[in-house]
Design a protein around this motif. Sequence first.
Motif, PDB file in Angstrom:
ATOM      1  N   GLY A   2      17.955  -7.314  -8.288  1.00 49.92           N
ATOM      2  CA  GLY A   2      18.860  -8.231  -7.607  1.00 49.92           C
ATOM      3  C   GLY A   2      19.044  -7.858  -6.146  1.00 49.92           C
ATOM      4  N   GLU A   3      19.666  -8.741  -5.437  1.00 52.58           N
ATOM      5  CA  GLU A   3      19.915  -8.548  -4.011  1.00 52.58           C
ATOM      6  C   GLU A   3      20.748  -7.277  -3.780  1.00 52.58           C
ATOM      7  N   GLN A   4      20.374  -6.515  -2.752  1.00 50.92           N
ATOM      8  CA  GLN A   4      21.074  -5.263  -2.480  1.00 50.92           C
ATOM      9  C   GLN A   4      21.209  -5.042  -0.980  1.00 50.92           C
ATOM     10  N   PRO A   5      22.290  -4.372  -0.583  1.00 49.24           N
ATOM     11  CA  PRO A   5      22.466  -4.051   0.838  1.00 49.24           C
ATOM     12  C   PRO A   5      21.615  -2.838   1.220  1.00 49.24           C
ATOM     13  N   LEU A   6      21.354  -2.712   2.500  1.00 45.94           N
ATOM     14  CA  LEU A   6      20.586  -1.591   3.019  1.00 45.94           C
ATOM     15  C   LEU A   6      21.202  -0.259   2.619  1.00 45.94           C
ATOM     16  N   SER A   7      22.517  -0.171   2.639  1.00 48.55           N
ATOM     17  CA  SER A   7      23.181   1.091   2.300  1.00 48.55           C
ATOM     18  C   SER A   7      22.855   1.536   0.874  1.00 48.55           C
ATOM     19  N   ALA A   8      22.844   0.615  -0.074  1.00 50.87           N
ATOM     20  CA  ALA A   8      22.526   0.954  -1.469  1.00 50.87           C
ATOM     21  C   ALA A   8      21.060   1.353  -1.612  1.00 50.87           C
ATOM     22  N   LEU A   9      20.188   0.641  -0.927  1.00 52.97           N
ATOM     23  CA  LEU A   9      18.760   0.957  -0.999  1.00 52.97           C
ATOM     24  C   LEU A   9      18.477   2.315  -0.364  1.00 52.97           C
ATOM     25  N   SER A  10      19.085   2.571   0.773  1.00 54.84           N
ATOM     26  CA  SER A  10      18.860   3.837   1.479  1.00 54.84           C
ATOM     27  C   SER A  10      19.269   5.034   0.631  1.00 54.84           C
ATOM     28  N   GLY A  11      20.302   4.880  -0.173  1.00 52.17           N
ATOM     29  CA  GLY A  11      20.773   5.960  -1.026  1.00 52.17           C
ATOM     30  C   GLY A  11      19.789   6.354  -2.110  1.00 52.17           C
ATOM     31  N   GLN A  12      18.775   5.543  -2.339  1.00 50.11           N
ATOM     32  CA  GLN A  12      17.784   5.807  -3.376  1.00 50.11           C
ATOM     33  C   GLN A  12      16.574   6.602  -2.861  1.00 50.11           C
ATOM     34  N   PHE A  13      16.570   6.903  -1.567  1.00 52.73           N
ATOM     35  CA  PHE A  13      15.413   7.541  -0.951  1.00 52.73           C
ATOM     36  C   PHE A  13      15.798   8.807  -0.202  1.00 52.73           C
ATOM     37  N   ASP A  14      14.854   9.712  -0.132  1.00 53.19           N
ATOM     38  CA  ASP A  14      15.026  10.937   0.629  1.00 53.19           C
ATOM     39  C   ASP A  14      14.422  10.741   2.023  1.00 53.19           C
ATOM     40  N   MET A  15      14.909   9.711   2.704  1.00 58.15           N
ATOM     41  CA  MET A  15      14.477   9.414   4.070  1.00 58.15           C
ATOM     42  C   MET A  15      15.648   8.756   4.783  1.00 58.15           C
ATOM     43  N   SER A  16      15.540   8.663   6.081  1.00 55.14           N
ATOM     44  CA  SER A  16      16.643   8.101   6.862  1.00 55.14           C
ATOM     45  C   SER A  16      16.815   6.608   6.574  1.00 55.14           C
ATOM     46  N   ARG A  17      17.993   6.134   6.858  1.00 52.36           N
ATOM     47  CA  ARG A  17      18.290   4.705   6.716  1.00 52.36           C
ATOM     48  C   ARG A  17      17.374   3.890   7.630  1.00 52.36           C
TER      49      ARG A  17
ATOM     50  N   ALA B 115       0.820  -1.217   0.000  1.00 49.93           N
ATOM     51  CA  ALA B 115       0.000   0.000   0.000  1.00 49.93           C
ATOM     52  C   ALA B 115       0.853   1.266   0.000  1.00 49.93           C
ATOM     53  N   ASP B 116       2.037   1.188   0.542  1.00 44.65           N
ATOM     54  CA  ASP B 116       2.903   2.359   0.653  1.00 44.65           C
ATOM     55  C   ASP B 116       3.774   2.511  -0.596  1.00 44.65           C
ATOM     56  N   PRO B 117       3.802   3.719  -1.190  1.00 47.79           N
ATOM     57  CA  PRO B 117       4.602   3.928  -2.406  1.00 47.79           C
ATOM     58  C   PRO B 117       6.098   3.674  -2.206  1.00 47.79           C
ATOM     59  N   SER B 118       6.616   3.970  -1.034  1.00 51.96           N
ATOM     60  CA  SER B 118       8.046   3.714  -0.776  1.00 51.96           C
ATOM     61  C   SER B 118       8.343   2.222  -0.785  1.00 51.96           C
ATOM     62  N   ARG B 119       7.435   1.428  -0.249  1.00 50.20           N
ATOM     63  CA  ARG B 119       7.653  -0.022  -0.252  1.00 50.20           C
ATOM     64  C   ARG B 119       7.537  -0.588  -1.656  1.00 50.20           C
ATOM     65  N   ARG B 120       6.618  -0.041  -2.451  1.00 50.69           N
ATOM     66  CA  ARG B 120       6.527  -0.498  -3.849  1.00 50.69           C
ATOM     67  C   ARG B 120       7.806  -0.152  -4.599  1.00 50.69           C
ATOM     68  N   ARG B 121       8.356   1.003  -4.318  1.00 47.08           N
ATOM     69  CA  ARG B 121       9.619   1.402  -4.960  1.00 47.08           C
ATOM     70  C   ARG B 121      10.762   0.490  -4.516  1.00 47.08           C
ATOM     71  N   LEU B 122      10.794   0.138  -3.235  1.00 48.43           N
ATOM     72  CA  LEU B 122      11.817  -0.799  -2.750  1.00 48.43           C
ATOM     73  C   LEU B 122      11.723  -2.126  -3.491  1.00 48.43           C
TER      74      LEU B 122
ATOM     75  N   LYS C  67      12.743   0.190   8.288  1.00 47.59           N
ATOM     76  CA  LYS C  67      11.395  -0.137   8.779  1.00 47.59           C
ATOM     77  C   LYS C  67      10.495  -0.586   7.633  1.00 47.59           C
ATOM     78  N   HIS C  68      10.611   0.077   6.484  1.00 46.30           N
ATOM     79  CA  HIS C  68       9.829  -0.348   5.318  1.00 46.30           C
ATOM     80  C   HIS C  68      10.237  -1.754   4.884  1.00 46.30           C
ATOM     81  N   LEU C  69      11.513  -2.041   4.904  1.00 43.40           N
ATOM     82  CA  LEU C  69      11.997  -3.377   4.543  1.00 43.40           C
ATOM     83  C   LEU C  69      11.492  -4.428   5.527  1.00 43.40           C
ATOM     84  N   ARG C  70      11.387  -4.054   6.795  1.00 43.51           N
ATOM     85  CA  ARG C  70      10.869  -4.996   7.794  1.00 43.51           C
ATOM     86  C   ARG C  70       9.419  -5.361   7.477  1.00 43.51           C
TER      87      ARG C  70
END
Length: 110
Positions: A29-44, A15-22, A49-52
């Motif tokens: 492919g598989e990615q580390p949290l650091s790479a994913l976090s760099g794609q968003f304008d929000m805190s790591r 339901a959340d657009p950020s989770r759909r983007r994730l 939390k979205h990944l959880r």
Amino acid sequence: MGQALPQHDVYQAIADPSRRRLLRLLTQGEQPLSALSGQFDMSRTAVSKHLRVLREAGLVTERRAGRETRYAFRPEPLAELKDWLAYFEQFWDNKLAMLKHLAETPDEEA
């Protein structure tokens, strides 16, 4: 003993657009949290939390690789959503067929 039930359902998770983007990012492919976090304008922490939520819905797996956590997409839980949406395709198909008919029918009142 069976598998534990997901804590979040798939519908709630996507339901959340950020989770759909994730999820879209993880289809590459598989990615580390650091790479994913760099794609968003929000805190790591917020990305984590979205990944959880996605993990609890079964849409993402995580594994430790050294000091980092890597995430991977799991498409299987989306099958339920696909099946649910497939039912409603009949209504779109009907509407599109009617629109096509109207567009191709000569205007008698001209």
